[in-house]
Design an enzyme around this catalytic site. Structure first.
Site, PDB file in Angstrom:
ATOM      1  N   LEU A 284       9.153 -40.282  -0.318  1.00  0.00           N
ATOM      2  CA  LEU A 284       8.059 -40.872   0.455  1.00  0.00           C
ATOM      3  C   LEU A 284       8.346 -40.788   1.950  1.00  0.00           C
ATOM      4  O   LEU A 284       9.469 -41.035   2.392  1.00  0.00           O
ATOM      5  CB  LEU A 284       7.907 -42.338   0.052  1.00  0.00           C
ATOM      6  CG  LEU A 284       6.843 -43.157   0.774  1.00  0.00           C
ATOM      7  CD1 LEU A 284       5.461 -42.724   0.310  1.00  0.00           C
ATOM      8  CD2 LEU A 284       7.049 -44.633   0.516  1.00  0.00           C
ATOM      9  N   HIS A 285       7.334 -40.444   2.731  1.00  0.00           N
ATOM     10  CA  HIS A 285       7.454 -40.461   4.185  1.00  0.00           C
ATOM     11  C   HIS A 285       6.057 -40.580   4.793  1.00  0.00           C
ATOM     12  O   HIS A 285       5.113 -39.986   4.318  1.00  0.00           O
ATOM     13  CB  HIS A 285       8.182 -39.222   4.715  1.00  0.00           C
ATOM     14  CG  HIS A 285       7.608 -37.920   4.265  1.00  0.00           C
ATOM     15  ND1 HIS A 285       7.788 -37.412   2.995  1.00  0.00           N
ATOM     16  CD2 HIS A 285       6.855 -37.007   4.911  1.00  0.00           C
ATOM     17  CE1 HIS A 285       7.171 -36.253   2.886  1.00  0.00           C
ATOM     18  NE2 HIS A 285       6.590 -35.978   4.045  1.00  0.00           N
ATOM     19  N   GLN A 286       5.973 -41.425   5.800  1.00  0.00           N
ATOM     20  CA  GLN A 286       4.698 -41.632   6.493  1.00  0.00           C
ATOM     21  C   GLN A 286       4.734 -40.930   7.839  1.00  0.00           C
ATOM     22  O   GLN A 286       5.645 -41.129   8.633  1.00  0.00           O
ATOM     23  CB  GLN A 286       4.426 -43.115   6.699  1.00  0.00           C
ATOM     24  CG  GLN A 286       3.190 -43.367   7.558  1.00  0.00           C
ATOM     25  CD  GLN A 286       2.530 -44.660   7.255  1.00  0.00           C
ATOM     26  OE1 GLN A 286       1.801 -44.738   6.291  1.00  0.00           O
ATOM     27  NE2 GLN A 286       2.799 -45.670   8.053  1.00  0.00           N
TER      28      GLN A 286
END
Length: 181
Positions: free
Chosen positions: A140-142
């Protein structure tokens, strides 16, 4: 420009009038270098980065459950990513603490980018899964992408090229130094 004097040639050897802006560093992205081939955390760049020194890993800030890092293949100067330390793939897998800290770090990334680069707007989001456009779907990465009025010029549209006015190491130093200001 006289086509006969052009240094460039088209695909069949005739000179053309096009100028070239070479971006060889993009080939690593196109080839998928450093991109994990599976869901394993051993080959995940987002799991490796926290073990590096901040300048080497392009880390701008470290929190308790997540960290902020410059994107190695940015859409614009200052393109940041907020990543949990834990190797999880989906937003629904975050703990309450991780979700809160990712949100808090995203807000601080925006504040810092406004202060340092006078960003006029942002694109913020997570691409979930390969079908959702995630380049590295296993972690996950924003994205926090700073934007400016008129920044989408002809280069990406016609030339399929992004121009970045600052080296990643210089951008990291600037943002890390201003993070807690």
């Amino acid at each position: 420009m006289d086509p006969a004097r052009s240094a460039h040639q088209d695909g069949i050897g005739r000179p053309d009038e096009l100028e070239r802006l070479w971006t060889p560093y993009r080939m690593a992205y196109i080839r998928g270098e450093n991109k994990p081939t599976g869901p394993s955390s051993q080959e995940c760049p987002f799991c490796r980065v926290p073990g590096l020194e901040d300048p080497d890993g392009l880390v701008v800030h470290r929190g308790e459950t997540a960290y902020v890092v410059l994107n190695l293949y940015p859409y614009s100067s200052g393109h940041l990513m907020v990543c949990p330390y834990r190797h999880i793939a989906d937003w629904t897998e975050t703990t309450d603490e991780e979700a809160v800290e990712i949100g808090r770090l995203t807000k601080e990334a925006m504040r810092t980018l406004r202060r340092v680069s006078r960003a006029e707007g942002f694109n913020i989001g997570m691409n979930q899964g390969t079908a959702g456009g995630a380049g590295i779907a296993a972690h996950l990465h924003q994205h926090v992408v700073p934007r400016w009025v008129g920044d989408a010029n002809f280069m990406p549209i016609i030339g399929h090229t992004k121009t970045l006015p600052q080296l990643l190491t210089d951008t990291r130093e600037l943002l890390a130094g201003a993070w807690d200001a």
